[in-house]
Design an enzyme around this catalytic site. Structure first.
Site, PDB file in Angstrom:
ATOM      1  N   ASP A  90       0.771  -1.262   0.003  1.00 60.27           N
ATOM      2  CA  ASP A  90      -0.031  -0.063  -0.072  1.00 60.27           C
ATOM      3  C   ASP A  90       0.935   1.211   0.188  1.00 60.27           C
ATOM      4  OD1 ASP A  90      -1.648  -2.152   0.414  1.00 60.27           O
ATOM      5  OD2 ASP A  90      -2.805  -1.138   2.035  1.00 60.27           O
TER       6      ASP A  90
ATOM      7  N   GLU B 106       1.644  -9.390  11.374  1.00 58.02           N
ATOM      8  CA  GLU B 106       1.259  -8.964   9.992  1.00 58.02           C
ATOM      9  C   GLU B 106       2.563  -8.866   9.200  1.00 58.02           C
ATOM     10  OE1 GLU B 106      -1.224  -5.492   9.808  1.00 58.02           O
ATOM     11  OE2 GLU B 106      -1.439  -5.600   7.668  1.00 58.02           O
TER      12      GLU B 106
HETATM   13  C1  GLC Z   1      -3.045  -4.271   3.732  1.00 57.03           C
HETATM   14  C2  GLC Z   1      -1.849  -4.869   2.786  1.00 57.03           C
HETATM   15  C3  GLC Z   1      -2.265  -5.842   1.695  1.00 57.03           C
HETATM   16  C4  GLC Z   1      -3.317  -6.820   2.227  1.00 57.03           C
HETATM   17  C5  GLC Z   1      -4.266  -6.284   3.185  1.00 57.03           C
HETATM   18  C6  GLC Z   1      -5.016  -7.455   3.969  1.00 57.03           C
HETATM   19  O1  GLC Z   1      -3.762  -3.549   2.683  1.00 57.03           O
HETATM   20  O2  GLC Z   1      -0.986  -3.926   2.268  1.00 57.03           O
HETATM   21  O3  GLC Z   1      -1.289  -6.255   0.899  1.00 57.03           O
HETATM   22  O4  GLC Z   1      -3.878  -7.638   1.401  1.00 57.03           O
HETATM   23  O5  GLC Z   1      -3.625  -5.475   4.208  1.00 57.03           O
HETATM   24  O6  GLC Z   1      -4.139  -8.211   4.674  1.00 57.03           O
END
Ligand code: GLC
Length: 428
Positions: free
Chosen positions: A169, A399
């Protein structure tokens, strides 16, 4: 690890428990609170972990996602199966008018790659093969959508129109292009992510404003995907995303050959060949790796991120760029305690805590390891797997992780981290 065997058992048990508790019936949420819906590439990668436990459930994960494919072929980045107050921006912000609401953008297409791994690794081939075969036309439709909607000039490379599409992101790769996105008229809003996670580990408010402006712009265009590319001020070609698409096309072709779908195979083979050839245009000599290309500005982006290393998973064995990428990885390995940082620590913009601007992510590591193994670097791949396991044994199923001291960051009890642990346990 003091007693690796004990640790392995504990990791396996815990990883399975996390996948069970995040299973909402046919789909797995990334983690409770922060991400309470189904995410596209999360689900495909989670399926790789589930496959070691329950192949039927792994396929269901993917079938549920694909059931929400749009008529034009796009597979959306979020499926909002049920209402939830804990997430912003929810379905009312996206306004995509789908029976089950979804977002209106997509995510890295690891679907073809994941399906091939399920097919090739199947223990119950008689159950797996027909279900994979039924999915192939849908994967092909998604790939065709990419070629039409995201590569209108047939360059062989597709653009992302929103940083969220990259799956990375807030990567430094997007900073300059995002800075050109205005923020006027977005109205006031309340973020939810920073109520779950320390704000220092998340994107900034300024980034969020621009993310929302793009969503509102696309919504005003009625999510007409054919119109979005040229209308978006943010049009960036991500080498990681394109490597994933190219690899998935190659994997789709292989599955289609094996399952007697020659037309799909021929189309996917030619898409993979075009993608592989076009990737070379993203090589950045100064960085010694691939780099993003800002299509709106017409220039390569000065940013050495993990996205520029992912082409390892798509290049043909023996390709002249492979050695340079392997050397880059070795350099990054030497600069941190835990590989692979999502951004080069030598860059002053590196931030060890902030999401995709430095921390390491096990899913990205898994894709890098796949690339290394593809080019005969099995030991380097196994080292990444072992380090990932040791990291989670020590810090938990975060995460993402600080590559300098290994602490867990962001959301906790994270599904794709659990899935990668199950996968790494088979590799290490
Ligand atoms: C964030 C991450 C993305 C992922 C999402 C859910 O947005 O950057 O890659 O898919 O979280 O885990």
């Amino acid at each position: 690890m003091t007693n690796p065997a004990l640790d392995e058992d504990r990791l396996r048990t815990e990883a399975r428990a996390i996948l069970r508790e995040n299973d909402l019936g046919g789909y797995t949420i990334p983690t409770k609170g922060l991400y309470p819906f189904q995410w596209n590439w999360d689900s495909c990668l989670v399926a790789l972990g589930l496959a070691h436990v329950d192949e039927d459930r792994a396929l269901t994960e993917i079938e549920t996602l694909v059931a929400h494919q749009w008529p034009d072929g796009m597979v959306p980045h979020i499926v909002f199966h049920a209402d939830h107050e804990t997430y912003f921006p929810g379905p009312d912000v996206w306004g995509t008018a789908r029976a089950t609401p979804t977002s209106g953008i997509t995510q890295p297409p690891v679907l073809g790659y994941a399906l091939r791994r399920l097919l090739d690794g199947a223990r119950d081939g008689a159950m797996v093969a027909p279900r994979v075969a039924a999915l192939l036309p849908k994967v092909a439709a998604w790939h065709r959508w990419f070629a039409n909607a995201r590569d209108p000039e047939a360059t062989g490379l597709v653009a992302i129109l929103h940083p969220w599409e990259s799956g990375r992101d807030n990567a430094i790769d997007w900073d300059d292009a995002l800075a050109r996105v205005p923020t006027d008229g977005i109205g006031s809003y309340v973020r939810r992510d920073t109520t779950h996670v320390d704000a220092a580990q998340r994107p900034t408010k300024e980034e969020y404003d621009r993310y929302l402006w793009l969503v509102q712009r696309f919504r005003r265009l009625g999510w007409n995907q054919a119109a979005l590319h040229d209308a978006s001020p943010f049009r960036v070609v991500d080498p990681g995303f394109n490597a994933i698409l190219t690899r998935s096309a190659e994997d789709l072709a292989a599955m289609a050959r094996a399952l007697d779908a020659p037309e799909i195979a021929a189309e996917a083979e030619s898409q993979a060949a075009r993608g592989r050839a076009a990737l070379d245009g993203l090589w950045h000599d100064g960085l010694g790796q691939y780099a993003a290309y800002d299509r709106a500005a017409g220039a390569l982006v000065e940013s050495a991120s993990i996205g520029g290393l992912l082409p390892l998973m798509a290049l043909e064995p023996g390709h002249p760029r492979v050695d340079a990428l392997v050397a880059r990885l070795a350099g990054l390995r030497a600069a941190v305690s835990h590989p692979v940082p999502s951004h080069d620590p030598a860059d002053p913009r590196f931030d060890r805590l902030r999401y995709w601007r430095g921390p390491l992510w096990l899913i990205a590591n898994r894709l890098v390891a796949d690339g290394l193994a593809r080019h005969g670097r099995a030991e380097a791949a196994a080292e990444i797997a072992r380090d990932g396991l040791a990291l989670v044994a020590r810090s938990g199923f975060g995460e993402y992780f600080d590559p300098l001291d290994g602490r867990a960051l962001g959301g906790k009890r994270f599904s794709w981290t659990a899935a990668m642990v199950l996968d790494f346990l088979e590799m290490a």
